[in-house]
Every structure is written in structure tokens, then in C-alpha cells.
Design a protein around this motif. Structure first.
Motif, short mmCIF file in Angstrom:
data_model
loop_
_atom_site.label_atom_id
_atom_site.label_comp_id
_atom_site.label_asym_id
_atom_site.label_seq_id
_atom_site.Cartn_x
_atom_site.Cartn_y
_atom_site.Cartn_z
N LEU A 140 0.99 -1.39 0.25
CA LEU A 140 -0.08 -0.18 0.06
C LEU A 140 0.91 1.82 0.05
O LEU A 140 0.81 2.07 -0.55
N ALA A 141 1.70 1.49 0.51
CA ALA A 141 3.02 2.39 1.38
C ALA A 141 3.43 2.82 -0.33
O ALA A 141 3.22 4.05 -1.04
N ALA A 142 4.09 1.41 -1.17
CA ALA A 142 4.98 1.55 -2.16
C ALA A 142 3.34 2.06 -3.29
O ALA A 142 3.91 2.85 -4.78
N LEU A 143 2.87 1.77 -2.99
CA LEU A 143 1.52 1.93 -4.17
C LEU A 143 1.15 3.43 -4.63
O LEU A 143 1.38 4.20 -5.29
N LEU A 144 1.03 3.88 -3.21
CA LEU A 144 0.83 5.37 -2.62
C LEU A 144 1.36 6.04 -3.01
O LEU A 144 1.00 7.57 -2.72
N VAL A 145 2.63 6.38 -2.77
CA VAL A 145 3.36 7.60 -2.06
C VAL A 145 3.73 8.55 -3.39
O VAL A 145 3.59 9.04 -3.33
N ILE A 146 4.00 8.18 -4.80
CA ILE A 146 3.45 8.71 -6.06
C ILE A 146 2.69 8.24 -7.03
O ILE A 146 2.51 9.15 -8.44
N HIS A 147 1.90 7.13 -6.81
CA HIS A 147 0.72 6.21 -7.84
C HIS A 147 -0.84 6.86 -6.96
O HIS A 147 -0.77 7.12 -5.56
N ARG A 148 -1.60 7.30 -7.86
CA ARG A 148 -3.27 6.79 -7.49
C ARG A 148 -3.57 5.91 -8.11
O ARG A 148 -2.94 5.64 -9.52
N MET A 149 -4.69 4.67 -7.16
CA MET A 149 -5.79 4.24 -8.28
C MET A 149 -7.21 5.06 -8.29
O MET A 149 -7.61 6.14 -7.69
N ARG A 150 -7.29 4.38 -9.47
CA ARG A 150 -8.90 5.57 -10.20
C ARG A 150 -9.49 4.75 -11.03
O ARG A 150 -8.99 3.16 -11.33
N VAL A 151 -10.88 4.45 -10.48
CA VAL A 151 -12.18 3.71 -11.04
C VAL A 151 -12.52 4.28 -12.50
O VAL A 151 -12.95 5.74 -12.62
N LYS A 152 -12.33 3.92 -13.31
CA LYS A 152 -12.82 4.71 -14.28
C LYS A 152 -14.12 4.66 -15.25
O LYS A 152 -14.28 3.94 -14.75
N SER A 153 -14.55 6.01 -14.71
CA SER A 153 -16.07 6.35 -14.37
C SER A 153 -17.16 6.67 -15.99
O SER A 153 -15.80 6.68 -16.55
N LYS A 154 -18.39 6.32 -15.80
CA LYS A 154 -18.83 6.36 -16.54
C LYS A 154 -19.76 7.70 -16.51
O LYS A 154 -19.56 7.99 -15.50
N PRO A 155 -19.86 7.87 -18.44
CA PRO A 155 -20.33 9.47 -18.18
C PRO A 155 -20.75 10.14 -16.78
O PRO A 155 -22.23 9.29 -17.31
N GLY A 156 -21.45 10.68 -16.58
CA GLY A 156 -22.19 11.08 -15.32
C GLY A 156 -22.58 10.56 -14.50
O GLY A 156 -23.38 10.64 -13.37
N GLU A 157 -21.33 9.45 -14.06
CA GLU A 157 -21.39 9.11 -12.68
C GLU A 157 -20.92 9.85 -11.87
O GLU A 157 -20.27 10.97 -11.86
N THR A 158 -21.74 9.91 -10.53
CA THR A 158 -21.25 10.43 -9.92
C THR A 158 -20.58 9.31 -8.44
O THR A 158 -19.88 8.48 -8.55
N GLU A 159 -19.53 10.10 -7.51
CA GLU A 159 -18.40 8.96 -6.66
C GLU A 159 -19.45 8.59 -5.96
O GLU A 159 -18.70 7.81 -5.66
N ASP A 160 -20.30 8.74 -5.61
CA ASP A 160 -21.46 7.89 -4.62
C ASP A 160 -21.58 6.65 -5.61
O ASP A 160 -21.03 5.33 -4.75
N GLU A 161 -22.10 6.68 -6.82
CA GLU A 161 -22.27 5.78 -7.95
C GLU A 161 -20.93 4.72 -8.13
O GLU A 161 -21.20 3.32 -8.30
N VAL A 162 -19.66 5.71 -8.37
CA VAL A 162 -18.71 4.80 -8.58
C VAL A 162 -18.01 4.11 -7.16
O VAL A 162 -18.13 2.82 -7.61
N ARG A 163 -18.36 4.48 -6.39
CA ARG A 163 -17.98 3.71 -4.18
C ARG A 163 -19.17 2.32 -4.68
O ARG A 163 -18.47 1.25 -4.15
N LYS A 164 -20.20 2.56 -5.03
CA LYS A 164 -21.21 1.53 -5.47
C LYS A 164 -20.79 0.83 -6.44
O LYS A 164 -20.78 -0.78 -6.03
N ARG A 165 -20.15 0.75 -7.48
CA ARG A 165 -19.30 -0.29 -7.56
C ARG A 165 -18.63 -0.53 -8.05
O ARG A 165 -18.49 -2.24 -7.47
N VAL A 166 -17.46 -0.43 -6.19
CA VAL A 166 -16.56 -1.04 -6.64
C VAL A 166 -17.02 -1.84 -4.87
O VAL A 166 -16.38 -3.12 -5.39
#
Ligand code: HEM
Length: 553
Positions: free
Chosen positions: A499-525
Motif C-alpha cells: 500500500l505504501a509503495a503503491l500510493l507514494v507517487i501513484h493514485r488508483m482510479r476507477v474509470k467512471s462512466k459518463p455522468g457517474e457521481t463519486e457515490d455511484e463509483v463507490r457503489k460499483r466498487v
């Protein structure tokens, strides 16, 4: 004629099953416990094979899982995950599941659970259930109870701080290689998160055991058929691990030979090669002891040296040594890899948690490059550790911890009540049930890593934080007591390093669909993590459905 014979046999089998079930329901009721009945033993061989098809059919019907009767819900191999703490709310802290094969008692009282773990000679590990894992010989997982201390003494010795330092460094290196691969995939997204975390875990384990470094190969380039199982321990282990169910059913010696189809004989050969590689290493280590030379310095060196060759009580035979080396790898691989995958998936859906983690990583490492991170940083990365613990709370890879009452009737105290459990009865501490019980966990179904962090009095910021210690018996993903997990610290060091090596200079992101809110992305996860199976351990069915990206900041 054949039709009548088959119908007759099926009727006899059905009646016999029903009789056994009713007999077991009576046994459970005699204990004064609430009883749920199921017509199938969730671990019964035939039902294990058939049920994935049955649940696929159920999935087509638009009825929510909670609407099905108990007889359906508790027949699911993954009911521990699907039901979580619901049975505790409905039946109380102790209840019984009666099936044709026996009575299973589920315990959700923290004090009783601690008592069961500590009385490991009264509530024994049912070793016959793990017999299938003795592909190369007996190990501490399936040795009879009187043999277990001998195995444990030898196997515990290598799990020392010098091994942990090695695990830390090796994990950082492997994670950097995985990140290079992931960032190169960003247009298409990460194809197979679970496979990649498994590769990291496998490479770390293989080099920890033999002190040989292996290159990280990303899932898109990893073809099982291209592996050189004759020379590489890592490759042979990967094939054996991948086909472990085949090897549990058919001993590998029957998979080798001119008449065996090539696909199967590859599995048999990989298993044979693995044995030969392990034997060669053990023989070399024994010779090194005789010559007074230091050996490879890996886990096998410590293991072979921990076997006291001068006393019968300390000796492990060659077969037992191989059995244990294999078992360490088996027990350490997918357990950690699966949790890592759940952890990265959940982190990807929470940008705010990534900021919170990076704040800690930068403060603790003082912004130095990963190559310079020494092992001592591990214990300071409390937020990273909190993320791992929270993931284990909701997605523990081992959801069932069977124990069997031995040596006569065993009493368990549940609050004011004493339950006398007859010998030979299966007793399960309810791991996921207790870990999601609202009496001990606030908003128990929410993934909230911050619940694990408390601020020390009078201090603030990253360095003023301490880890919350849960009440005993309410969090036990590694089990507890003398038979608890030997690799607990390995998994902790590995996960924090990833986790530490992953986030020190990188970010993880979920490819969002058009118009998708942050809550909707979280729900998909969340939905992706909920779409899981318990074929051997808890794992996601299809992490690629979310579409993960990794990019440098
Ligand atoms: C998150 C990761 C892990 C989890 C959740 C986990 C969980 C567990 C659990 C629940 C048990 C007890 C099983 C039982 O009583 O039936 C266990 C035992 C064991 N685990 Fe782990 N494990 C993890 C990682 C590892 C690793 C990395 C290794 C080795 C490198 C390892 C080696 C072992 C061994 C050797 C035992 C048998 C202990 C004994 O019988 O004395 N585990 N593990």
C-alpha cells in the motif's frame, strides 16, 4: 430397467439423507439451541461441484437473496459472507446448523470464542478435512493433535525478524515492478488485479523461502503454459497452486505417464518438479549444516536448522519437511493476495482515503524514494495498516474456522448459559458474523479504515496516532491461540509495504462512466467486492468489471 434401478437408488439415497438430517436436527435440539436445517453439507464433495451451477440459475430469478428461506440460504458455500452477522441477530450468540452429515454449532460470543481458541486440545482442528492438502507429506495443518507441537516448533522458527526485513524489501521491489506494468496499461485499465497481487505474493514467498529473486510478470503476459516448471520453484508452485483442486482429487503420480492427456500431464509434471526442487534444496541445506557453511539464508535454511536432529521429539522427516514447505507456501499465497486485491479495489473507490494515506506515507518516509525505505518504517505506517485491518474485517479470506470437540463432552459458557457439546461435534467461531456485529462495530458493513485509528491524548497529526485495539474475540482473521496463523506478520508487512509503495507517487482510479457521481463509483466498487466466491478462500469473481487505472501523480 436401468431407469427403475436409478430411480430406486435415488429414492433410497433421498430417504437416507432425510433420515440423517432429521436425526441431526433432534441432536441439535437436544442441546437446546435454535436450529437451522439444510439438506446439503456445504463442504460435501458433490454439492461443492454442483452448487455454482445452481446459484447461477438462482441469480437469473429476480428475487433478492434475503427473500429465500433458510434452507436455501444456508446451503450456499459462501453463506458466511452473504449472511454476515444476520444469523446472530436472528438466533443469538450460539445456534446450530443441522445437515445430513452432522451438526455444526456456530458461536458468536467473544468470550466463548477466546475460550475455544485457547482450549486447542479440547476443540481440535479437524485434520481429516485438510488431508487433501498433504500432497507432499504431512504438515502442521493436518498432523494429528499429538504430533502438531513437533511440527509447529520447527515451522515457527524461521518466522523471525530477519525474514520480515527480507519480506519488506522484496515486497517494495515487486510492487514497484507491478506499478510499472500497471501504468503502462492505463489506456486499457488493469486487466487482472487479483492475478497481479497473486504474482507479487508468489514472488515474495518464493524468494523468501529460497532466496531467489524473480521478475514480476503482469497478468496480460503470464501464460501458465510458458513457465519453466522444471527449474523454477516459483513457476512450478504457480502451476501446482493454479491446479490445486485437480491435485487434491488425483494424486500427481497418476497424472504422469504416456497415456495421460498432455494438459493433465503438465500438471502432474509440475507437481513432480516441485517436489524434486524442494528435495534438492533441503538436501543442500543439510549438507551446508554439515560443512558449517551458512546456506542460502532463506526460510528453508532456518527450517532445516530448526529441526533438532539430535532428539526424536524435534525431528521432522524429509516427507514432513517437504509437506511443511509446501504448506507454508499454500497458506501464505492466496490468503494475502486476495486481501491485497480487495484492499486495492476499495482504496481505488475512495480518493479521500488515498489522500489520508499519502499524508502518512510522506510524513513517515520523509519523501525519500522507495529504494531507501528501511523495514523500521513498517510499524509507523499505522494508517496503511488500518486499511489492511479494515479490509480483513469485511473480506477475511478464511471465513470458516472448523474445530471439533475431542476427548468427551466439552462445556462452553455463553453468558449465563453452559452448553455441553458432545464429542465429535463441529464448532465454528463465527468469524465474519462477529466482525460485522453492530454490538462491537459501529456501522459494521461500511468499509471505514479510520475506525482503527485513535489520537493519543494531547497529540495531533500522523505521529500522534495509535491503533485501536478491538475487544478480544471480536476480530480474529488469523484465528487466535496456540494454533493461530504463523504467517500473520508476513501478511502484515507485505500488505503495508504494497500500500505504501503503491500510493507514494501513484493514485488508483476507477474509470467512471459518463455522468457517474463519486457515490455511484463507490457503489460499483462495493458491488464488485460483494460479487465474490468461497471456492477455496474468499475472492472476487471478476475484479476487471470495475475498470481500474493506476497513474503517476
Ligand atoms: C491475510 C493473510 C492471512 C490470513 C487471513 C491467514 C489466516 C490463517 C488462519 C485463519 C489460520 C488458522 C487456520 C485454522 O485454525 O484452521 C492460519 C494458519 C496458518 N497460516 Fe495463515 N493466514 C494468512 C497469511 C499467511 C501467510 C503469509 C503464511 C506463511 C507465509 C501463513 C501460514 C500459516 C500457517 C503455517 C498456518 C498453520 C498454523 C498452525 O497450524 O500451527 N498464513 N492462517
Amino acid at each position: 430397467m436401468i431407469f427403475s434401478l436409478v430411480t430406486g437408488l435415488l429414492t433410497i439415497y433421498g430417504c437416507w439423507t432425510w433420515l440423517c438430517l432429521e436425526f441431526n436436527v433432534r441432536r441439535a435440539r437436544a442441546l437446546g439451541l435454535p436450529v437451522v436445517r439444510t439438506p446439503f453439507d456445504v463442504n460435501g464433495h458433490l454439492w461443492v461441484v454442483v452448487q455454482p451451477f445452481v446459484w447461477k440459475l438462482f441469480a437469473v430469478v429476480p428475487i433478492p437473496w434475503s427473500a429465500y428461506p433458510d434452507i436455501v440460504r444456508f446451503s450456499h458455500r459462501n453463506w458466511n459472507y452473504l449472511e454476515k452477522s444476520n444469523p446472530i441477530q436472528r438466533f443469538g450468540p450460539v445456534w446450530a446448523l443441522a445437515c445430513p452429515g452432522g451438526v455444526h454449532i456456530y458461536v458468536a460470543d467473544p468470550d466463548a470464542i477466546e475460550d475455544i481458541f485457547s482450549r486447542w486440545k479440547d476443540f481440535v482442528r479437524p485434520v481429516h478435512k485438510y488431508e487433501v492438502l498433504s500432497i507432499y507429506g504431512p504438515s502442521l495443518f493436518n498432523a494429528p493433535i499429538e504430533q502438531w507441537p513437533r511440527h509447529r516448533k520447527a515451522v515457527a522458527a524461521p518466522f523471525n525478524e530477519s525474514i520480515m526485513k527480507f519480506v519488506w524489501q522484496e515486497t517494495l521491489q515487486q510492487t514497484r515492478a507491478m506499478l510499472n506494468y500497471w501504468t503502462s496499461q492505463s489506456a486499457a485499465g488493469i486487466p487482472d488485479l487479483q492475478r497481479d497481487t497473486r504474482t507479487v505474493t508468489l514472488n515474495v514467498l518464493a524468494s523468501t523461502v529460497f532466496r531467489e529473486t524473480y521478475d514480476f510478470v503482469g497478468s496480460a503476459n503470464l501464460k501458465l503454459t510458458n513457465l519453466s516448471t522444471a527449474e523454477s520453484f516459483r513457476d512450478a508452485l504457480l502451476v501446482v497452486h493454479h491446479y490445486i483442486i485437480h491435485l487434491m482429487v488425483i494424486p500427481y503420480r497418476y497424472l504422469i505417464g504416456p497415456l495421460v492427456p498432455q494438459r493433465l500431464s503438465r500438471i502432474g509434471l509440475a507437481a513432480l518438479n516441485l517436489k524434486q526442487i524442494m528435495t534438492k534444496v533441503v538436501t543442500k541445506e543439510k549438507a551446508a549444516i554439515k560443512d558449517g557453511s551458512p546456506g542460502s539464508g532463506g526460510l528453508v535454511t532456518s527450517l532445516v536448522r530448526a529441526i533438532d536432529h539430535t532428539s526424536k521429539r524435534g525431528v521432522l522427516s524429509l516427507k514432513e519437511t517437504l509437506g511443511n514447505i509446501f504448506m507454508i507456501n499454500f497458506a501464505g499465497l492466496d490468503t494475502t493476495a486476495n486481501v491485497l486485491a480487495f484492499m486495492i479495489m476499495r482504496v481505488a473507490g475512495e480518493p479521500e482515503i488515498q489522500d489520508w494515506l499519502r499524508e502518512e506515507i510522506m510524513a513517515v518516509t520523509k519523501g525519500r524514494p522507495v529504494q531507501e525505505w528501511e523495514y523500521e518504517l513498517f510499524s509507523e505506517l499505522r494508517r496503511c495498516y488500518a486499511v489492511f485491518l479494515e479490509t480483513l474485517r469485511l473480506y477475511a479470506p478464511v471465513t470458516g474456522l472448523p474445530k471439533t470437540t475431542a476427548r468427551g463432552v466439552q462445556s462452553v459458557q455463553i453468558g449465563e448459559r453452559t452448553i455441553a457439546i458432545p464429542p465429535g461435534t463441529d464448532v465454528f467461531p463465527m468469524l465474519l458474523g462477529v466482525q460485522t456485529d453492530p454490538r462491537y462495530w459501529d456501522n459494521p458493513f461500511n468499509w471505514k479504515p479510520k475506525r482503527w485509528i485513535a489520537c493519543e491524548e494531547g497529540s495531533s497529526g500522523v505521529f500522534g496516532e495509535a491503533l485501536m485495539v478491538p475487544r478480544k474475540g471480536t476480530f480474529f482473521p488469523w484465528a487466535e491461540g496456540p494454533q493461530s496463523c504463523l504467517g500473520k506478520k508476513v501478511s502484515q508487512v507485505e500488505s503495508v509495504a504494497v500500500l505504501a509503495a503503491l500510493l507514494v507517487i501513484h493514485r488508483m482510479r476507477v474509470k467512471s462512466k459518463p455522468g457517474e457521481t463519486e457515490d455511484e463509483v463507490r457503489k460499483r466498487v462495493e458491488d464488485c467486492c460483494d460479487d465474490n466466491n468461497f471456492n477455496i478462500l474468499l475472492e472476487m469473481n471478476n475484479p476487471a468489471q470495475v475498470g481500474l487505472e493506476c497513474f503517476e501523480i
